[in-house]
Design an enzyme around this catalytic site. Sequence first.
Site, short mmCIF file in Angstrom:
data_model
loop_
_atom_site.label_atom_id
_atom_site.label_comp_id
_atom_site.label_asym_id
_atom_site.label_seq_id
_atom_site.Cartn_x
_atom_site.Cartn_y
_atom_site.Cartn_z
N ALA A 54 0.85 -1.20 0.00
CA ALA A 54 0.00 0.00 0.00
C ALA A 54 0.88 1.24 0.00
CB ALA A 54 -0.92 -0.01 1.21
N GLN A 55 0.54 2.18 -0.87
CA GLN A 55 1.39 3.37 -1.02
C GLN A 55 0.76 4.60 -0.38
OE1 GLN A 55 1.88 3.55 -5.28
NE2 GLN A 55 3.31 1.84 -5.32
N GLU A 122 -6.57 12.47 -1.35
CA GLU A 122 -6.61 11.55 -2.48
C GLU A 122 -7.92 11.75 -3.23
OE1 GLU A 122 -5.91 7.55 -1.11
OE2 GLU A 122 -3.74 7.77 -1.29
N HIS A 241 -7.02 -0.71 -11.56
CA HIS A 241 -6.17 0.48 -11.61
C HIS A 241 -5.86 0.73 -13.07
CE1 HIS A 241 -2.93 3.28 -10.98
NE2 HIS A 241 -3.24 3.33 -9.70
N ARG A 287 -11.26 7.06 -11.96
CA ARG A 287 -10.42 5.89 -12.22
C ARG A 287 -11.09 4.86 -13.15
NH1 ARG A 287 -7.59 2.70 -7.17
NH2 ARG A 287 -6.11 4.40 -7.14
N HIS A 346 -7.08 -4.64 -9.06
CA HIS A 346 -6.39 -3.96 -7.95
C HIS A 346 -7.04 -4.24 -6.59
CE1 HIS A 346 -3.76 -0.94 -6.31
NE2 HIS A 346 -4.75 -0.15 -5.94
N ARG A 381 -14.65 1.33 -4.43
CA ARG A 381 -13.99 1.67 -3.17
C ARG A 381 -13.42 3.08 -3.22
NH1 ARG A 381 -7.92 0.56 -1.68
NH2 ARG A 381 -7.85 0.96 -3.91
#
Length: 534
Positions: A54-55, A122, A241, A287, A346, A381
């Site tokens: 996780a980033q 984000e 992603h 996204r 993802h 999500r």
Amino acid sequence: MSTTSDLDFAHSGTDVVIVGGGLAGLFCALKLAPRPVTVITAAPLGEGASTAWAQGGIAAAVAEGDSAESHAADTIAVGAGLVDENVALQLAREAGPRIRDLLEYGVPFDRDLEGRLAVSREAAHSARRIVHVRGDMAGQAIITALIKAVRATPSIKVIEGYFAEALLTDGGSVVGLQLRQAGVAISRPITMPARAVVLATGGIGHLYAVTTNPVEASGLGLAIAARAGALIADPEFVQFHPTAIMVGRDPAPLATEALRGEGATLINGQGERFMLALHPLAELAPRDIVARGVFAEIAAGRGAFLDARTALGAHFAAEFPTVYESCISEGVDPATQPIPIAPAAHYHMGGIAVDMHGRSSLRGLWAAGEVSCTGAHGANRLASNSLLEAVVYAARIAEDIGGREFGAASGRIDELPMARNAALGAAQEAELRQLMSGNVGVIRNADGLAAAVRRFAAMEAGASSTAMLNMATTALLVSTAAWSRLESRGAHYRSDHPAENPALADRTMTTLADARDTAASLSDTARRSRPVVA
Ligand SMILES: Cc1cc2nc3c(=O)[nH]c(=O)nc-3n(C[C@H](O)[C@H](O)[C@H](O)COP(=O)(O)OP(=O)(O)OC[C@H]3O[C@@H](n4cnc5c(N)ncnc54)[C@H](O)[C@@H]3O)c2cc1C
């Protein structure tokens, strides 16, 4: 912590068994201390868990001016009509206490000059609320701290290198597990009695040919719960992603969205910016829309590339060192060449249906983290809500189990009649992954889904290994639910039903028996429509 190397699993000495060594599993084990628990992980601790990769960080409304209500509203908006609003609100409210727990376990979240938790922003969050560690190192820092805490906790016994391949049931209750040694072609199944089993096995990304997830995220937890009869929720919703780097690595490294934020564009093999025609925000569209744009270019044979030559050029290496390294190590210089990309599986929004306590529909079985479905994510999500959900539900499960007296776990369990060979047929695995990416991926339609459902049903019925059986089981659950949802909603897009249908704004609740029925009816239809050759 103690680690076992002998095979005395039947007398592990604990009645609570947690499967999975990611954030959900380790946090649950720590929260249960000093109650003795056994943690089973397929890979050594620290490996084979999405948590470590996780980033961004963890969403938590801890900054001044932010609120749990605002966080919940953002979660609900992204979830496209399927989020359980009460679940979203409770999740947001419990973020603060769980972040404090993580701090106590030693996670070094970044702080601002006044010593307050530093928060970043984000996509689709209306406030800065992502707590993080050294920029993009959150996952690695979290897992490192938790492993250290687990190793210092004597009540936690860790068994590494074994995977759970079946749940043992008695009269509808889960009473144990069947395990097998990982990485060994032929091995004997081992049974382990348990009074409480917590599945924390992560996601399903590895079922797809292109994914950001580790190989262990192959949907085993979901499959074994479904085969034991557990209710499965929303399996059709898989988040992709849009910009995984296609340089021949599996799993595929990520090209962070921040690159597009810095002005990098998406082009096809003819050098055209295809997103301009698809959304007013072009490369900065949501996204799922970008993922569909990229997928369509690849499907049309034009290819898709992330072009940072003008936006970053010679500054690329300094500003995005991780992405630069991923490219340059495979012979692509992103300062001077467009980066080949594709959408990658993802995150799985669906999973084992659980209630507010993390209880599944089967007595004796709980689920936490990505393998579960709490209703918090709906059809899509919100970024950084998954780590939050993992800690909130892991803590609730610990509270739910903590006060219970189960009595000794029974040793009277028969081994399941399973294939002895745990090795996967590489060709069949590759076929399943290609079919998931091609037919059950970013853009779906009835014919492609029906073909996938029929093939997965055949694979499930004729599996020669337990690993293949479990992969086919989860693939069947995802594809039948995707076939049944005749609309596009959130991450689920049907080219033959491109609009959202307000009448279908209900969560999917299904079982493996339902999925097999759907597959059987599709096979009958295919047989009936086949021309009779005289
Ligand atoms: C590249 C990447 C970046 C991400 N960034 C973010 C982010 O910034 N914020 C966020 O909130 N989320 C992020 N996510 C999602 C998030 O990391 C995951 O949803 C979360 O870590 C899942 O935690 P978990 O404990 O449920 O599963 P995992 O961390 O995946 O752990 C699963 C564990 O189960 C084990 N296991 C699996 N099957 C078996 C079996 N059958 N038997 C025994 N053991 C088994 C695995 O070896 C592993 O130990 C990211 C995901 C990826 C892939």
